[in-house]
Design a protein around this motif. Sequence first.
Motif, short mmCIF file in Angstrom:
data_model
loop_
_atom_site.label_atom_id
_atom_site.label_comp_id
_atom_site.label_asym_id
_atom_site.label_seq_id
_atom_site.Cartn_x
_atom_site.Cartn_y
_atom_site.Cartn_z
N TYR A 144 0.84 -1.12 0.44
CA TYR A 144 0.02 0.15 0.94
C TYR A 144 0.27 0.99 0.03
O TYR A 144 1.81 1.02 0.86
N PHE A 149 -1.77 8.70 2.25
CA PHE A 149 -2.80 7.71 1.66
C PHE A 149 -3.00 7.12 3.54
O PHE A 149 -0.75 6.80 3.78
N ALA A 222 -9.03 -0.79 -0.24
CA ALA A 222 -9.42 -0.13 -0.38
C ALA A 222 -10.21 0.32 -1.76
O ALA A 222 -9.95 1.25 -2.45
N GLU A 223 -10.47 -0.56 -2.91
CA GLU A 223 -11.51 -0.35 -4.01
C GLU A 223 -12.14 -1.61 -3.22
O GLU A 223 -11.58 -2.49 -3.14
N PRO A 224 -13.51 -1.17 -4.55
CA PRO A 224 -14.27 -2.63 -4.84
C PRO A 224 -13.60 -3.97 -5.78
O PRO A 224 -12.79 -3.20 -6.55
N ASP A 243 -10.42 -9.43 2.41
CA ASP A 243 -10.98 -8.46 2.03
C ASP A 243 -11.22 -7.45 2.92
O ASP A 243 -11.32 -7.56 4.24
N ILE A 244 -10.39 -7.06 3.41
CA ILE A 244 -10.71 -5.66 4.48
C ILE A 244 -11.02 -3.74 3.89
O ILE A 244 -10.57 -3.41 2.98
N GLY A 246 -12.41 0.48 5.31
CA GLY A 246 -12.00 1.12 5.86
C GLY A 246 -11.86 3.13 5.04
O GLY A 246 -11.73 2.47 3.62
N LEU A 247 -11.15 3.49 5.53
CA LEU A 247 -11.71 5.02 4.74
C LEU A 247 -11.18 6.27 5.49
O LEU A 247 -11.26 5.85 7.29
N SER A 248 -10.43 6.98 5.43
CA SER A 248 -9.58 8.08 6.31
C SER A 248 -10.24 8.78 7.34
O SER A 248 -9.85 9.09 8.18
N ASP A 312 -20.60 4.23 0.47
CA ASP A 312 -20.46 2.80 0.62
C ASP A 312 -22.05 1.80 0.38
O ASP A 312 -22.62 2.36 2.25
N ILE A 333 -18.34 -4.47 -0.06
CA ILE A 333 -19.02 -3.43 -0.05
C ILE A 333 -18.07 -3.67 -2.35
O ILE A 333 -17.08 -3.49 -2.22
N ARG A 336 -20.56 2.30 -4.29
CA ARG A 336 -20.50 3.29 -4.10
C ARG A 336 -22.28 4.22 -4.48
O ARG A 336 -22.27 3.86 -5.65
N LYS A 433 -5.03 3.04 -6.20
CA LYS A 433 -6.85 2.28 -6.53
C LYS A 433 -6.52 2.17 -8.26
O LYS A 433 -7.20 3.40 -9.13
#
Length: 444
Positions: A144, A149, A222-224, A243-244, A246-248, A312, A333, A336, A433
């Motif tokens: 990552y 980011f 970080a992306e679908p 799959d993990i 999260g969002l800032s 989401d 997810i 969006r 992404k």
Amino acid sequence: MTTIPDEDSLDLHPASVPDYMQVPHMRALQLERLRSTVRRAYLHVELYRQRMDQRNVRPEDIRTLDDVIRLPFTVKADLRDSYPFGLFASPLQEVVRLHASSGTTGKPIVVAYTQHDLAVWTDAMVRTLAACGLGCGDIIQNAYGYGLFTGGLGAHYGAEALGATVVPISGGNTDRQIMVMKDFKVTAICCTPTYFLHLLDRAGEMGISIRELPLRVGVFGAEPWSDSMRSRIEAAGGIKAYDIYGLSEITGPGVGSECRCQAGLHIFEDHFFPEIIDPDSGQPVAEGEEGELVITTLSKHAMPMLRYRTRDISAFVPAPCHCGRTLRRIKRITRRSDDMFIIRGVNVFPSQVESALLAVEGTLPHYQIILRREGGLDQMEVHVEVTPAVFSDKVGALENLHNKLGQSLHQTLGLRVEVRLVAPQALKRSEGKAQRVIDQRNLA
Ligand code: DLL
């Protein structure tokens, strides 16, 4: 009764104890933390105080967890409008880290962490990595991006605190990633799922089979991405792909994670309170129904978030999980609410295009959707890479595939769209992404 996995179970790390807490205890803990978060937000953040005053809600009105719906929503525009430091609830002297997330338009949004917030984030990431079956003795290649980011540093500190060995390689420089993966005998990789697909392709060109390497786990987010993409990744890489999420705005990665059951993402509920609402009415949906995920932070000091609308789309998974965790799960997810585009009156999500493409043998999971307006009419073109075998085959095979894809898309979307088959590697790869939709319609 809660089942606690036996000691030698891979995913039991001391930090994971709250994952198995009895539900009434968890709810009591959440309520105590919710009340303190609301007090803090009301006292220190002007925007929250004004919004709560407008609704005639005081912090002491939050007496049960159900009272959360009395609180105002927070949206991304609130973060943008208060750029850079307007939503901080701690003095700058206590803020030890800033991250930012670039929006598609204008200024980024800024998020802040105190020492305490970093400890909470690390705790959530330790539990994420443990849930993905990682622990002491694993060598984790963290691809990552490091920087503003949240992916890079979030996974980094989590992996160190877990006791694993971290390789802080960040994103990019794909050939070096493959060399390191092989030479260091890496057992797990953290990156976006599309970047891992790129690594697989490049390794193939270099004559290296990732399947043959010690790599056994991918921690992807970080992306679908879809279940069909997971199957392809697991088969090609010889790994388990988790799959993990999260969002800032909420903390970064570590809000939720799959476990070994790969059947929904557990939310780390002692730190993040989830709701699923109807995006139009703002009301909670019935248990198990789809809607927009809304999160209230329960442990954050520098930037508490009250009912943040993530955009989401997900749903609660009602049954308890076989892994023994008592944490509630959400479905992965795949879209969006603001990813949706409208073509000739039909609502389309990129995830639908992905599933229509991957349902057909001979395609690769690399695609791009191009939207144009020609003579006042919207046109949608899907560019998709085909496998080397199909590409080098006779023209008839390509034509056949082209027709099948057209049909599959028509069936899924109810729309006729242009399909363009492109050579393997023809589409631009991303180190983070992926950009799935290129909208050239100038709709503004
Ligand atoms: O993407 C944090 C992150 C880093 C998550 C590494 C997982 C791994 P942002 O850049 O603020 O933060 O973007 C957050 O990305 O609202 C979702 O729309 C999307 N997203 C994140 N994880 C997933 C996932 C990071 N597992 C936005 N599945 C979120 C689908 C995801 N979408």
